[in-house]
Design an enzyme around this catalytic site. Structure first.
Site, mmCIF file in Angstrom:
data_model
loop_
_atom_site.group_PDB
_atom_site.id
_atom_site.type_symbol
_atom_site.label_atom_id
_atom_site.label_comp_id
_atom_site.label_asym_id
_atom_site.label_seq_id
_atom_site.Cartn_x
_atom_site.Cartn_y
_atom_site.Cartn_z
ATOM 1 N N ASP A 164 -9.030 19.091 -43.554
ATOM 2 C CA ASP A 164 -9.298 18.587 -42.194
ATOM 3 C C ASP A 164 -10.007 19.643 -41.378
ATOM 4 O OD1 ASP A 164 -9.243 17.159 -39.857
ATOM 5 O OD2 ASP A 164 -7.081 17.194 -39.611
ATOM 6 N N GLU A 196 -11.998 18.910 -31.795
ATOM 7 C CA GLU A 196 -11.470 17.579 -32.140
ATOM 8 C C GLU A 196 -9.944 17.583 -32.133
ATOM 9 O OE1 GLU A 196 -9.888 14.267 -34.448
ATOM 10 O OE2 GLU A 196 -9.692 16.381 -34.970
ATOM 11 N N GLU A 197 -9.367 18.710 -32.523
ATOM 12 C CA GLU A 197 -7.901 18.767 -32.655
ATOM 13 C C GLU A 197 -7.188 18.906 -31.318
ATOM 14 O OE1 GLU A 197 -6.515 18.053 -35.305
ATOM 15 O OE2 GLU A 197 -7.722 18.664 -37.018
HETATM 16 ZN ZN ZN Z 1 -9.607 16.074 -38.380
#
Ligand code: ZN
Length: 441
Positions: A164, A196-197
């Protein structure tokens, strides 16, 4: 579907059925065995050579080796920019404001790249993220227990971001390079965002900027770990705080104060069951596609000491919406809390402004043959990129979400190599649609 697949894998691997299949079998997928390895077929040197000899696996290794926890994406962004510039891309480094508390950290950039030869803005955009969750876990390559079937599956690549989403980043870059080598006129773009996190600040900045190729875009391919399945959609998101304000007093004389804890408890008890309460009884809606809406009261804080009637209490709640809009959910939650605290002395209020992320369920396209189809429970940058109605959006990538934020984040070589093929197939389908004029926008 996932569990039955895993069960089959467990049976093939000769693992005895356990009374808690889900628990054990998730580990099976996620953690290459930590037990004593039986005779390895590769030496560490030969494993390193396999990575070195593959440009794709080398890129993945180099990406994972660079620590890029949200806020600290400077180095990985520069690396990706240089990598793409060296391969005939025009690269724009778009600065994204630093996250609160990390102002002293080096600047961070979204990386937006288009082939130097292209004269028009892209019609097909491949995008993923270059930040990761903490903590940093160094890159390593090792051999799996000899229960898998092919050599490529036996080589495990681990480290923070290996799944990820640096697996997606590497595979998207190679799918794009290989497509352009065959078809130099393919109108492709690459976008790798920061943050994004932590709520998608990178994608939001890109989306609102003139760089967003909104008027030319026909297809967007988002990269996240989906175990190589096409994702038909994911739930929506809504966050809020519940705050109770009372009056402090000596706990021996509680009638002299107003307990914020006593006030917040009925509100939270009601909130806690809204996902399981039928809509006609004031609950939040479910859908056949996503199942029930779920709520998580993730944080509760209150009081200062056991001998003081608490003056303040608050809780932080995340809602995963299976249907409806955030505005509708806000109304339902407000009504439920109002009725739960009716007649109470201490005040209970809801704050929907402290979380800036809210969006309805996201439906995605799955109309390309040859993929398994699934739904997921995690959020992505999909809602943060503003596209015209009718633009095709796909969500696909190598590796499993079950290991994505864990201590044993890893995927095997076969998965990442297959993802290049998968992304190419999605690009191919998009090009075919354009050729046939089958695009609805
Ligand atoms: Zn991700």
């Amino acid at each position: 579907m996932k569990f039955s697949y895993i069960t089959a894998a467990a049976i093939i691997a000769g693992v005895k059925a356990s009374p808690h299949p889900a628990l054990e079998q998730q580990q099976l997928l996620s953690v290459p065995s930590q037990s004593a390895p039986s005779a390895p077929s590769y030496s560490q040197t030969s494993l390193d050579d396999i990575i070195r000899d593959s440009p794709l696996l080398s890129l993945h290794r180099d990406l994972v080796k660079i620590e890029s926890i949200s806020g600290n994406e400077h180095d990985v962004g520069n690396f990706v920019a240089q990598y793409l510039e060296a391969r005939d891309f025009t690269v724009v480094k778009q600065e994204v404001p630093q996250v609160k508390g990390k102002e002293a950290t080096k600047p961070r950039y979204n990386i937006y790249a288009t082939p130097t030869s292209s004269t028009e803005p892209p019609s097909i955009l491949l995008t993923s993220h270059i930040d990761t969750v903490p903590p940093f876990i160094p890159y390593s390559v090792h051999e799996a227990e000899p229960s898998t079937t092919t050599e490529r599956e036996n080589i495990i690549l681990s480290g923070r971001g290996s799944v990820d989403a640096k697996g997606s980043v590497a595979a998207q870059i190679f799918a794009t390079l290989e497509t352009l080598a065959k078809n130099p006129n393919a109108n492709l773009g690459l976008l790798f965002v920061v943050g994004e996190e932590i709520g998608g600040d990178g994608m939001k900045v890109f989306s609102d900027s003139p760089l967003n190729p909104k008027s030319s875009l026909k297809t967007v391919i988002f990269g996240e770990p989906t175990e190589a399945a096409l994702v038909a959609g994911h739930k929506g998101m809504l966050g809020f705080k519940v705050l109770a304000h009372g009056t402090a007093a000596h706990s021996g004389y509680p009638w002299l104060g107003k307990s914020a804890v006593s006030a917040i408890l009925p509100a939270l008890s009601r909130v806690d069951v809204l996902g399981n309460t039928p809509v006609e009884k004031g609950g939040l809606p479910a859908s056949p596609k996503y199942g029930p809406t779920t709520l998580n009261i993730g944080v509760i804080r209150a009081g200062v000491a056991t001998n003081v009637v608490p003056k303040e209490a608050w809780a932080d709640v995340a809602v995963r919406l299976a249907a409806g809009t955030p505005a509708e959910a806000r109304e339902i939650i407000q009504r439920a809390v109002d009725s739960a605290v009716e007649g109470q002395e201490a005040k209970v209020v809801l704050d929907f402004t402290s979380h800036n992320e809210s969006y309805p369920p996201q439906d995605l396209d799955v109309d390309v043959d040859g993929f398994e189809v699934t739904t997921v429970n995690y959020g992505t940058d999909v809602p943060n990129l503003d596209v015209r109605a009718g633009v095709k959006r796909y969500l696909y990538g190598p590796g499993s979400i079950f290991v994505a934020h864990g201590d044993h984040e890893a995927l095997n070589v076969r998965e990442i190599e297959d993802a290049v093929v998968g992304y190419k197939r999605l690009i191919e389908a998009a090009l075919e649609r354009e050729e046939k004029g089958e695009v609805g926008v």
